[in-house]
Design a protein around this motif. Sequence first.
Motif, PDB file in Angstrom:
ATOM      1  N   CYS A  27       0.862  -1.194   0.000  1.00 17.90           N
ATOM      2  CA  CYS A  27       0.000   0.000   0.000  1.00 17.90           C
ATOM      3  C   CYS A  27       0.896   1.240   0.000  1.00 17.90           C
ATOM      4  O   CYS A  27       1.890   1.273   0.722  1.00 17.90           O
ATOM      5  CB  CYS A  27      -0.885  -0.034   1.238  1.00 17.90           C
ATOM      6  N   CYS A  45       0.345   2.960   3.888  1.00 18.05           N
ATOM      7  CA  CYS A  45       0.796   2.308   5.134  1.00 18.05           C
ATOM      8  C   CYS A  45       1.851   1.233   4.887  1.00 18.05           C
ATOM      9  O   CYS A  45       2.461   0.751   5.841  1.00 18.05           O
ATOM     10  CB  CYS A  45      -0.401   1.726   5.889  1.00 18.05           C
ATOM     11  N   CYS A  90      -6.718  -0.946   0.403  1.00 23.87           N
ATOM     12  CA  CYS A  90      -5.782  -1.635   1.289  1.00 23.87           C
ATOM     13  C   CYS A  90      -6.572  -2.301   2.426  1.00 23.87           C
ATOM     14  O   CYS A  90      -7.438  -1.674   3.033  1.00 23.87           O
ATOM     15  CB  CYS A  90      -4.792  -0.614   1.851  1.00 23.87           C
ATOM     16  N   CYS A 150      -5.473  -0.255   5.877  1.00 27.33           N
ATOM     17  CA  CYS A 150      -5.833   1.141   6.179  1.00 27.33           C
ATOM     18  C   CYS A 150      -6.958   1.699   5.314  1.00 27.33           C
ATOM     19  O   CYS A 150      -7.394   2.823   5.535  1.00 27.33           O
ATOM     20  CB  CYS A 150      -4.597   2.029   6.068  1.00 27.33           C
TER      21      CYS A 150
HETATM   22 ZN   LIG Z   1      -2.646   0.752   3.623  1.00 19.96          ZN
END
Ligand SMILES: [Zn+2]
Length: 307
Positions: A23, A26, A37, A40
């Motif tokens: 991602c 994050c 993702c 997150c």
């Molecule tokens: Zn993420």
Amino acid sequence: MTKSTIQPLESYRLAQYAVPIPCYICGADNTYDAEFCTHCQAPMALAHQANSQKIRPHMMAAVGTSAVGKTVYLGMLIDMLSRQSKGSQLLARGAFSITLQQTGRAALARCEFPDKTPSEPDRWNWVHCQIHRQIPRQRRRHPMELIMPDMAGDAVLDEIDHPHTYRLIRAFLTKCSGAMVFVDAVELQRGDRDQDYFAMKLLSYLAELDGVTASGWCKRPVALIFTKTDQCDECRFDPAAFAKAHASGLWQQCRERFRSHRFFATAVAGACVSCESRLDGRRYLPPRIEPHGIVEPFEWLLGQIKE
Ligand SMILES: [Zn+2]
Ligand SMILES: Nc1nc2c(ncn2[C@@H]2O[C@H](COP(=O)(O)OP(=O)(O)OP(=O)(O)O)[C@@H](O)[C@H]2O)c(=O)[nH]1
Ligand SMILES: [Mg+2]
């Protein structure tokens, strides 16, 4: 009795799942076909877009309480930058990057303001764009890759009051190169101190995100943007003096903790009328659009970001 059929074994498809895609916000691993993702909820389109080019995009935050005017401002900013021929120019990357500009513009064209941003991160609009900046005394425009989400004010306030509630907000703010902090000038002028308290909370959250390190928030640029100044002449003429007089806590925090900060006054609407309907209750509508001070804070931030 079941009829036997021949099923082709498409094992090559499984091989694609063996290569994780990190991602962009994050860094958590996701499968190649994930839309958001799993850790997150940031759109994976950002990772795919960033992987397809050599330069790592910068990230910029736009934060403020709910209804301070972030969505209206960002929609107008992107629309202006993508149309102007002088100064900085913006080129959207990926179809998803155009939605914010499109919905903002469409609402204003109907003499309405856009809807409130939902609190769920997977419903936020993100903009990934290339900015071509005109540097003074240089003939060539300098390209810069930038990612900006339109986050909901409620969600940011939740994360500040209860850290780690929104993984996306924390991971994103940790990586940002600069921030636009929005403050409602009309509420401050009315004597409502909530805007001052929120801005103070936000600035201390940022300052404490990564301590006083060399690349910490105390060295990153922060633009303090007063909104709705079509209804507050005092702020429009001198935003720094207005901050000192009406948001002394914010003014003090900035002076003590953020080396690179500046106050700005903006407005998108030229005026505002209130209308009441049985379905929607009281709503404010912009009878005419007169953008003021939209591009200046953004260009100042870009100028401050170290490449
Ligand atoms: Zn993420
Ligand atoms: N007078 C005036 N009002 C504005 C202006 N910009 C926004 N508003 C008012 O502020 C309201 C909220 O604007 P938004 O941009 O949706 O607010 P937001 O910060 O995105 O709020 P969340 O999505 O809840 O985080 C609008 O519905 C308008 O009533 C402006 O330039 N002038
Ligand atoms: Mg919004």
